[in-house]
Design an enzyme around this catalytic site. Sequence first.
Site, PDB file in Angstrom:
ATOM      1  N   THR A 113       0.830  -1.206   0.000  1.00 44.90           N
ATOM      2  CA  THR A 113       0.000   0.000   0.000  1.00 44.90           C
ATOM      3  C   THR A 113       0.864   1.256   0.000  1.00 44.90           C
ATOM      4  O   THR A 113       1.956   1.244   0.550  1.00 44.90           O
ATOM      5  CB  THR A 113      -0.851  -0.048   1.287  1.00 44.90           C
ATOM      6  OG1 THR A 113      -1.775  -1.105   1.134  1.00 44.90           O
ATOM      7  CG2 THR A 113      -1.583   1.238   1.566  1.00 44.90           C
ATOM      8  N   ARG A 122     -13.847  -7.716  -0.102  1.00 44.41           N
ATOM      9  CA  ARG A 122     -13.083  -7.318   1.089  1.00 44.41           C
ATOM     10  C   ARG A 122     -12.536  -5.881   0.955  1.00 44.41           C
ATOM     11  O   ARG A 122     -11.983  -5.495  -0.058  1.00 44.41           O
ATOM     12  CB  ARG A 122     -11.918  -8.296   1.277  1.00 44.41           C
ATOM     13  CG  ARG A 122     -11.073  -8.036   2.514  1.00 44.41           C
ATOM     14  CD  ARG A 122      -9.848  -7.215   2.187  1.00 44.41           C
ATOM     15  NE  ARG A 122      -8.970  -7.089   3.342  1.00 44.41           N
ATOM     16  CZ  ARG A 122      -7.962  -6.225   3.418  1.00 44.41           C
ATOM     17  NH1 ARG A 122      -7.720  -5.405   2.417  1.00 44.41           N
ATOM     18  NH2 ARG A 122      -7.207  -6.162   4.487  1.00 44.41           N
ATOM     19  N   VAL A 123     -12.717  -5.106   2.011  1.00 46.29           N
ATOM     20  CA  VAL A 123     -12.152  -3.758   2.091  1.00 46.29           C
ATOM     21  C   VAL A 123     -11.296  -3.695   3.344  1.00 46.29           C
ATOM     22  O   VAL A 123     -11.701  -4.181   4.408  1.00 46.29           O
ATOM     23  CB  VAL A 123     -13.270  -2.688   2.156  1.00 46.29           C
ATOM     24  CG1 VAL A 123     -12.686  -1.304   2.371  1.00 46.29           C
ATOM     25  CG2 VAL A 123     -14.112  -2.712   0.877  1.00 46.29           C
ATOM     26  N   GLY A 124     -10.113  -3.116   3.224  1.00 46.11           N
ATOM     27  CA  GLY A 124      -9.205  -3.017   4.362  1.00 46.11           C
ATOM     28  C   GLY A 124      -9.296  -1.681   5.068  1.00 46.11           C
ATOM     29  O   GLY A 124     -10.309  -0.972   4.998  1.00 46.11           O
ATOM     30  N   ASP A 125      -8.227  -1.349   5.747  1.00 42.38           N
ATOM     31  CA  ASP A 125      -8.210  -0.135   6.567  1.00 42.38           C
ATOM     32  C   ASP A 125      -7.971   1.137   5.764  1.00 42.38           C
ATOM     33  O   ASP A 125      -8.367   2.228   6.187  1.00 42.38           O
ATOM     34  CB  ASP A 125      -7.105  -0.253   7.633  1.00 42.38           C
ATOM     35  CG  ASP A 125      -5.735  -0.436   6.987  1.00 42.38           C
ATOM     36  OD1 ASP A 125      -5.612  -1.266   6.051  1.00 42.38           O
ATOM     37  OD2 ASP A 125      -4.781   0.241   7.401  1.00 42.38           O
ATOM     38  N   GLY A 178      -0.342  -2.310   6.325  1.00 40.08           N
ATOM     39  CA  GLY A 178      -0.161  -3.582   7.009  1.00 40.08           C
ATOM     40  C   GLY A 178      -1.416  -4.414   6.908  1.00 40.08           C
ATOM     41  O   GLY A 178      -2.241  -4.194   6.002  1.00 40.08           O
ATOM     42  N   GLY A 230      -4.750  -5.026   7.215  1.00 40.49           N
ATOM     43  CA  GLY A 230      -5.801  -4.044   7.425  1.00 40.49           C
ATOM     44  C   GLY A 230      -6.816  -4.397   8.485  1.00 40.49           C
ATOM     45  O   GLY A 230      -7.308  -3.517   9.206  1.00 40.49           O
TER      46      GLY A 230
HETATM   47  N1  ASP Z   1      -3.533  -2.148   4.742  1.00 37.71           N
HETATM   48  C1  ASP Z   1      -3.834  -2.630   3.416  1.00 37.71           C
HETATM   49  C2  ASP Z   1      -5.114  -3.414   3.457  1.00 37.71           C
HETATM   50  O1  ASP Z   1      -5.321  -4.144   4.405  1.00 37.71           O
HETATM   51  C3  ASP Z   1      -2.757  -3.499   2.852  1.00 37.71           C
HETATM   52  C4  ASP Z   1      -1.373  -2.898   2.892  1.00 37.71           C
HETATM   53  O2  ASP Z   1      -1.091  -2.032   3.698  1.00 37.71           O
HETATM   54  O3  ASP Z   1      -0.544  -3.295   2.072  1.00 37.71           O
HETATM   55  O4  ASP Z   1      -5.879  -3.342   2.529  1.00 37.71           O
END
Ligand code: ASP
Length: 309
Positions: free
Chosen positions: A176, A204-207, A227, A229
């Site tokens: 990211t 799926r959606v992350g942080d 990281g 998420g």
């Molecule tokens: N934090 C991002 C997610 O979980 C992934 C990443 O940081 O590479 O979507």
Amino acid sequence: MPAPDAPIALAVHGGAGVIDALAPDQEQAIHAALAQALDAGHAVLQRGGAALDAVQAAVVALEEAPWFNAGHGAVFTAQGDHELDAALMEGRTRRAGAVAGVRTVRNPVQLARAVMEHSPHVLLVGPGAERFADGQPGIARVDNAWFDTPARLAQLQRAQAEEREGAAAAGRYFGTVGAVALDRHGHLAAGTSTGGMTNKRWGRVGDSPLIGAGTWADGQVAVSATGWGEAFIRCAAAHDIAARVAYGGASVGEAADAVIFGTLPALGGDGGAIAVDAQGRLALPFNTAGMYRGWIDRDGRRGTAIFEA
Ligand code: ASP
């Protein structure tokens, strides 16, 4: 007009996590891409521009680079395509914009900016976000395959093979991108853009696009995280860093360390964050083997790094 000597500061990241062994020319290219993102953002800050514009310029540069998991070079979903998430936040006004699960927007962070400025909403997802993009003339569109890179395809194949063997959970590969900035007016902003986790499914959606989890800016601190998420969401990581400064009197460095080395691993989470405060103090902690990162501090000192300094 701001004082010409008012401090400015900028940090960028290109993801934290398990970083595959890098060939020397690859490593050099990654440093160059980070430096280019710093240049893009810093040019805005130096001419007295807004932190929000600096963050956007830096994130667009990283989205365009194939090395990072955002824009071109984004990870693959389990279906073999790409769904992109991004967010931007302006500290002074607390205005924010975000998109999740977009498939044809070349620079998702620009669409996040458009959501902030041209819609009454903060977060638009999937087909609705695409329809919104249709009405935004400045938003470049591409075929989903434009985000493909051979390296990410190999990662998907590896993740799926491991999954079949019942080995590691999908999604070891991060990357990211994000930026945080302080401008000469004393204003802060943060932005984050991602393809999410390799082999993700079910929308799926992350942080990253969730304000307070992966992206946050207020009057005192701006944060962009990277990281695993799910863990960042479960501890509202980016906001927690800011809250430790606002309510706990912590320095930005203490606050970021407390979350990245304390709260997050306690939830089994790994990753890192970049943060800047209103005095231009930077923090770039990570609890993984590496984090692609770059900075130009308030004294003009600059650097890029991948592994522990
Ligand atoms: N934090 C991002 C997610 O979980 C992934 C990443 O940081 O590479 O979507």
